[in-house]
Design a protein around this motif. Structure first.
Motif, short mmCIF file in Angstrom:
data_model
loop_
_atom_site.label_atom_id
_atom_site.label_comp_id
_atom_site.label_asym_id
_atom_site.label_seq_id
_atom_site.Cartn_x
_atom_site.Cartn_y
_atom_site.Cartn_z
N MET A 1 8.34 -16.25 -36.63
CA MET A 1 8.10 -15.44 -37.82
C MET A 1 8.04 -13.95 -37.45
SD MET A 1 5.01 -15.84 -40.56
CE MET A 1 3.78 -15.22 -39.44
N ALA A 2 8.74 -13.10 -38.22
CA ALA A 2 8.71 -11.66 -37.94
C ALA A 2 7.32 -11.13 -38.26
CB ALA A 2 9.75 -10.95 -38.78
N ARG A 3 6.84 -10.26 -37.40
CA ARG A 3 5.51 -9.69 -37.67
C ARG A 3 5.60 -8.58 -38.70
NH1 ARG A 3 2.29 -9.03 -32.12
NH2 ARG A 3 2.38 -11.18 -31.45
N ALA A 4 4.48 -8.39 -39.40
CA ALA A 4 4.43 -7.30 -40.38
C ALA A 4 4.45 -5.98 -39.61
CB ALA A 4 3.14 -7.41 -41.18
N PRO A 5 5.11 -4.95 -40.16
CA PRO A 5 5.07 -3.65 -39.49
C PRO A 5 3.66 -3.08 -39.56
CG PRO A 5 6.15 -3.48 -41.63
CD PRO A 5 5.84 -4.93 -41.41
N TYR A 6 3.28 -2.31 -38.55
CA TYR A 6 1.92 -1.74 -38.60
C TYR A 6 1.95 -0.32 -39.13
CZ TYR A 6 3.34 -0.17 -33.89
OH TYR A 6 4.01 0.35 -32.84
N VAL A 7 0.83 0.11 -39.65
CA VAL A 7 0.76 1.45 -40.25
C VAL A 7 0.63 2.49 -39.15
CG1 VAL A 7 -0.28 0.75 -42.45
CG2 VAL A 7 -1.75 1.22 -40.50
N SER A 8 1.16 3.66 -39.42
CA SER A 8 0.92 4.73 -38.44
C SER A 8 -0.47 5.27 -38.75
CB SER A 8 2.00 5.80 -38.55
OG SER A 8 1.61 6.74 -39.49
N PHE A 9 -1.16 5.68 -37.77
CA PHE A 9 -2.59 5.80 -37.92
C PHE A 9 -3.10 6.93 -37.00
CE2 PHE A 9 -6.64 4.02 -36.25
CZ PHE A 9 -7.36 4.08 -37.43
N ARG A 10 -3.76 7.92 -37.61
CA ARG A 10 -4.24 9.04 -36.76
C ARG A 10 -5.77 9.03 -36.73
NH1 ARG A 10 -1.50 13.89 -38.49
NH2 ARG A 10 0.14 13.08 -37.15
N VAL A 11 -6.30 8.96 -35.52
CA VAL A 11 -7.76 8.94 -35.39
C VAL A 11 -8.27 10.37 -35.46
CG1 VAL A 11 -9.69 8.36 -33.87
CG2 VAL A 11 -7.71 6.86 -33.98
N ARG A 12 -9.28 10.57 -36.32
CA ARG A 12 -9.85 11.91 -36.44
C ARG A 12 -11.14 11.99 -35.62
NH1 ARG A 12 -8.02 10.27 -41.28
NH2 ARG A 12 -10.05 9.42 -41.88
N ALA A 13 -11.29 13.10 -34.91
CA ALA A 13 -12.52 13.28 -34.12
C ALA A 13 -13.18 14.56 -34.59
CB ALA A 13 -12.17 13.37 -32.65
N PRO A 46 -1.34 -2.42 -32.81
CA PRO A 46 -1.91 -3.28 -31.77
C PRO A 46 -2.72 -2.43 -30.78
CG PRO A 46 0.45 -3.65 -32.01
CD PRO A 46 0.11 -2.48 -32.85
N VAL A 47 -3.67 -3.06 -30.13
CA VAL A 47 -4.55 -2.36 -29.18
C VAL A 47 -3.71 -1.58 -28.17
CG1 VAL A 47 -6.24 -2.73 -27.34
CG2 VAL A 47 -6.38 -4.07 -29.45
N ARG A 48 -2.68 -2.25 -27.67
CA ARG A 48 -1.84 -1.65 -26.62
C ARG A 48 -1.20 -0.34 -27.11
NH1 ARG A 48 3.08 -2.70 -27.39
NH2 ARG A 48 2.55 -4.51 -28.66
N VAL A 49 -0.76 -0.31 -28.38
CA VAL A 49 -0.10 0.88 -28.92
C VAL A 49 -1.10 2.02 -29.07
CG1 VAL A 49 1.06 1.80 -30.98
CG2 VAL A 49 1.65 -0.48 -30.12
N ARG A 79 -1.61 -14.49 -33.67
CA ARG A 79 -0.20 -14.18 -33.38
C ARG A 79 0.44 -13.22 -34.41
NH1 ARG A 79 0.12 -19.45 -31.28
NH2 ARG A 79 0.97 -20.34 -33.20
N GLU A 80 -0.38 -12.67 -35.33
CA GLU A 80 0.20 -11.75 -36.32
C GLU A 80 -0.31 -10.33 -36.14
OE1 GLU A 80 0.53 -12.84 -40.50
OE2 GLU A 80 -0.12 -14.85 -39.93
N GLY A 81 -1.56 -10.21 -35.69
CA GLY A 81 -2.10 -8.88 -35.48
C GLY A 81 -3.45 -8.71 -36.16
N ILE A 82 -3.79 -7.43 -36.33
CA ILE A 82 -5.10 -7.13 -36.92
C ILE A 82 -4.88 -6.38 -38.23
CG2 ILE A 82 -5.46 -5.00 -35.55
CD1 ILE A 82 -8.35 -6.76 -35.29
N PHE A 83 -5.58 -6.85 -39.27
CA PHE A 83 -5.29 -6.38 -40.64
C PHE A 83 -6.56 -5.87 -41.34
CE2 PHE A 83 -1.99 -9.30 -39.54
CZ PHE A 83 -0.86 -8.88 -40.21
N VAL A 84 -6.36 -5.00 -42.33
CA VAL A 84 -7.48 -4.63 -43.20
C VAL A 84 -7.78 -5.87 -44.05
CG1 VAL A 84 -8.27 -3.13 -45.06
CG2 VAL A 84 -6.78 -2.22 -43.27
N ALA A 85 -9.04 -6.33 -44.00
CA ALA A 85 -9.39 -7.60 -44.65
C ALA A 85 -9.33 -7.47 -46.17
CB ALA A 85 -10.79 -8.02 -44.23
#
Ligand SMILES: Cc1ncc(COP(=O)(O)O)c(C=O)c1O
Length: 482
Positions: A1-13, A46-49, A79-85
């Motif tokens: 199964m193709a994985r869902a694309p992940y969102v681009s995400f900028r951490v603010r500090a 993903p954590v690695r990214v 096997r799919e990733g981590i999602f906003v619940a």
């Protein structure tokens, strides 16, 4: 199964100078979920990214995600990733609010009946045929055959599925319309789209219609901005032809829309004399005629009436549909027009839908090619004749004095006319309490209604249920009249 694309995400500090921490990740995600910037169901990197993006250790990112999962804001899917619940929607997340009312301002909705009714409510006025009378098995067989033989078609044709247009043309020729070829037939999403395409194409926006008439036609022409002239139709006395002539001469419409067989909502069918007079007026006053022939396929087995299109030839545009006879949800209808009009009609249809669902059209083609339709229509006509007779018997038994009904001779529906003293809105409400629905007919009229009643559908309601429902109507009418 193709994985869902992940969102681009900028951490603010808070302090751009220092290294990003796990807490910064947590705070950013919480903030973004609450504000709706990260909607439920979004996949996080993903954590690695994230670890590579931020130059952090794997542990820092992982611990931030763990914390967010523990708070119920994120969820890991194997096997799919981590999602906003999705559950986060019910917590304290606020979705971005749209100003009330929205900037989009809608025109007032036309008062067209939805065509469906709540579960458990019996509609006495529905124009559909009882689902029990529809050839579901054979339709399923045709659907399977289409897929098996052709697979899925990649393209659509704005004109409509060729083989169906061929068969329709052949059938119309066999009914006497000798000049009809596949090129004259435009397939539509039910008759409704045929009327829509006509409404869009007509150069001079003036249309004449019967009153009462099928409200979907009246409201449609009005919504296209046409000036609509109503021609009074009295189903008990026939068509007042001189009155029609006077109104048509004054209004000078470009098109007359007429439902010539089992007129909706009255059940009236034009006599041959009336058909001829309409054609004579059309020629003399220079208007075109669109004949909506939803009824002639449901004609009583013992009856024959010519269609306007037969008498008037290609001057008459002809509309018909499989909705009421075969299966409403297929939504297949058609428009037959002179070849000179086809390019403009096709352009209007293309603008509206690009092209219609090929699959429905192919199923109908298969059904016709196997000669199932003729067999089906024969048994439908027999059943409708029997139901009509039974409905008349019930009405004679159940209706109080002063109530009248039209005598369509067969077909799907008749008009029940009640004395003016009866408050129809009240009757509707009383029936609704008993889970029986009758349609409000006001929007079928242009101007003040000259009839006072509603449509009764013996095609839709089986005789035993019709008998119970009409007994209730009879009781309420007696009460109202006493
Ligand atoms: C007279 C008449 N014409 C056209 C229509 C539209 O039918 P379709 O489902 O074929 O679009 C209806 C629907 O009730 C109707 O009664």
């Amino acid at each position: 199964m193709a994985r869902a694309p992940y969102v681009s995400f900028r951490v603010r500090a808070p302090d751009p100078g220092r290294r990003t921490t796990a807490q910064d990740i947590v705070d950013t995600v919480v903030d973004d979920v609450r504000s709706g910037r990260l909607p439920a169901g979004s996949r996080l990197p993903p954590v690695r990214v994230l670890e590579q993006q931020l130059g952090l250790s794997k542990n820092t990112v992982q611990s931030a995600y763990d914390e967010l999962v523990a708070r119920g804001l994120l969820e890991g899917r194997e096997r799919e990733g981590i999602f906003v619940a999705y559950a986060s929607i019910d917590t304290d997340v606020s979705v971005p609010r749209v100003a009330e009312p929205p900037a989009f301002r809608a025109r007032p909705a036309p008062p067209l009946h939805a065509g469906s009714f709540p579960h458990g409510v019996m509609s006495l006025s529905a124009v559909f045929v009882d689902p029990e009378l529809l050839p579901r098995e054979r339709l399923s067989e045709c659907a399977r055959a289409v897929l098996h033989a052709r697979g899925l078609e990649t393209f659509y044709d704005v004109h409509g599925y060729g083989p169906l247009r061929e068969i329709i043309a052949e059938r119309l020729r066999a009914r006497g319309m000798r000049d009809v070829r596949a090129a004259n037939v435009l397939l539509t999403t039910g008759s409704q789209q045929a009327l829509d395409v006509l409404g869009r194409t007509l150069a001079e926006p003036r249309v004449a219609i019967e009153s009462p008439v099928y409200p979907g036609a009246k409201l449609l022409f009005e919504s296209h901005g046409h000036v609509v002239t109503g021609l009074r139709l009295d189903p008990f006395a026939g068509i007042p032809l001189d009155e029609w002539e006077a109104r048509l001469s004054a209004a000078r419409p470009a098109l007359l829309y007429a439902v010539t067989s089992y007129q909706n909502p009255t059940g009236y069918s034009y006599t041959s004399h009336e058909l001829e007079r309409v054609l004579e007026l059309a020629e003399r006053l220079g208007f075109a005629v669109a004949e909506d022939d939803w009824g002639s396929d449901m004609l009583s087995g013992s009856e024959y009436r010519p269609m306007l299109r037969l008498l008037g030839g290609a001057h008459v545009l002809y509309v018909n549909s499989f909705t009421k006879k075969l299966l409403p949800s297929l939504r297949v209808g058609f428009l037959v027009a002179h070849e000179s009009l086809i390019p403009a009609l096709l352009a209007a249809k293309r603008l509206s839908t690009l092209g219609n669902a090929w699959f429905s059209e192919a199923i109908v083609a298969e059904f016709l090619a196997r000669a199932y339709y003729d067999t089906h229509l024969q048994s439908l006509q027999r059943e409708l004749d029997a139901r009509y007779q039974s409905c008349l018997g019930i009405l004679r038994e159940q209706m109080p004095e002063g109530v009248r009904w039209t005598l369509p001779g067969g077909g799907p529906t008749l008009w029940l006319e009640v004395p003016r003293r009866v408050n129809l809105a009240r009757l509707r409400a009383d029936l609704a309490e008993r889970r029986i629905e009758i349609e409000a007919a006001e929007s079928a009229f242009t101007g003040e209604p000259h009839l006072h009643g509603f449509r009764v559908s013996y095609a839709f309601v089986p005789p035993d249920r019709l008998s119970r429902a009409l007994a209730t109507v009879g009781d309420l009418l007696r009460e109202a009249l006493s």
